[in-house]
Structure formats: C-alpha cells, structure tokens
Design an enzyme around this catalytic site. Structure first.
Site, short mmCIF file in Angstrom:
data_model
loop_
_atom_site.label_atom_id
_atom_site.label_comp_id
_atom_site.label_asym_id
_atom_site.label_seq_id
_atom_site.Cartn_x
_atom_site.Cartn_y
_atom_site.Cartn_z
N GLU A 83 0.88 -1.17 0.00
CA GLU A 83 0.00 0.00 0.00
C GLU A 83 0.92 1.22 0.00
OE1 GLU A 83 -2.75 2.38 3.21
OE2 GLU A 83 -3.11 0.23 3.04
N GLU A 88 -1.80 11.28 3.79
CA GLU A 88 -2.89 11.10 4.77
C GLU A 88 -2.78 12.25 5.75
OE1 GLU A 88 -3.99 6.79 6.02
OE2 GLU A 88 -1.81 6.91 5.97
#
Length: 183
Positions: A83, A88
């Site tokens: 991933e 974020e």
C-alpha cells in the site's frame, strides 16, 4: 464512522475540480457519509510520477487520503502486496500530512514505515497543495509542493518482499473517525 456513497452530495465536480464532502447525517445506520473514488479496473500505474493537487478538509476526526493499492494482489492479501499512502492527514494535526508504505506479513504482524511533512505556517485547509510521489523500479520518493521529504528503497522492506514493482490503482477518500484521527 462513515458510509461511502455514490451520491452527488458526497462527490461532485465544481469548475472542473473534484470535490469530496464528508457530511454529518444519518444514513444506512452510520452517522456520517462521504465518498471514495477508485481507479481500479479503470486505470493503474507501474512507476512514474503520481501527482494530486488538493485543498484538504479540516476538523477533529477527519481523515482524507490519497493512496494506492495493488491492482492484483501478486504477493497475497493486504499488506503483503503493498500500500502506498501518498498523503494522509489526521484531523487532529491540520498542519501535518504523512507519506507511508505498508508491506510485510498479514495483520497484526504487518509493517509500515513513513514520515510526516509539517507546514511551516498555516494548515493544509488554507490553500491548495501538491502531493506527489516519484516512483521508480526500486525507489519511491514523496513530495509536498515539490519538496522531497521521504524516500523508500527496496532495502527499506528487508527482510520482507518489496511489493512496489507491480501495477497499483489510485484511491481518493475522506474517512471520518478511526483510531488515528480519533472521534
């Protein structure tokens, strides 16, 4: 805490810009709605520059992300096939974004490594910023507004498989709640 919908209230175009909105509302037994946009089965990439310009939302518990998952899980289920979190933001830190990779054995023994990028002044809500990676065969470099702040190489995941030499697709979403940004 959110239910991802395909409703225009949660994702729409405004003057050519994609807008994703998290809304506090009761919907399908959830307290919030939002949207998650995925390019899986539409477009995927293996190496190159991935760049998204965005103004991020603010608020405690908000969790916007620009990230990538493998199109085919060549090495196994998450996170073994990798991933890539291009960006974020946890709502509890409105001036900080994180770039992270996830890899290694299955949860709860999974591994991740990342780095924060902190604005010198202001919040990511104040203006549009550019979040990008430059992704090569055995290296991924993370950038905010053209400034490199984090690099990973094939040796970063050692002794685990380096899963980042496969095709990945892009995901844009705003989550609400969770352990990291809190309620």
């Amino acid at each position: 805490l959110e239910d991802y919908t395909d409703r225009e209230e949660n994702a729409f175009l405004d003057s050519g810009n994609l807008v994703i909105v998290a809304r506090e509302e009761k919907f399908n037994n959830f307290s919030y709605t939002s949207a998650r946009m995925r390019t899986k089965d539409l477009a995927d990439w293996k190496f190159g520059r991935v760049e998204v310009k965005a103004r991020l939302p603010r608020g405690q518990g908000i969790w916007p992300a620009i990230w990538m998952l493998p199109t085919q899980e060549v090495y196994g289920d998450w996170p073994t096939s990798g991933e890539i979190d291009i960006m974020e933001l946890g709502g509890h830190e409105p001036n900080t974004v994180h770039g992270t990779i996830h890899f290694g054995p299955a949860w709860p023994d999974n591994k991740f490594i990342g780095s924060p990028y902190v604005l010198e002044s202001g919040e990511f809500y104040d203006e549009i910023h550019e979040f990008s990676i430059e992704w090569e065969m055995d290296q991924i470099s993370f950038f905010v507004d053209g400034q490199s702040y984090f690099n990973v190489t094939k040796s970063t995941t050692s002794p685990h498989v380096y899963p980042f030499n496969q095709f990945f697709h892009l995901i844009l979403n705003i989550a609400v709640g969770g352990n990291w940004p809190g309620p």
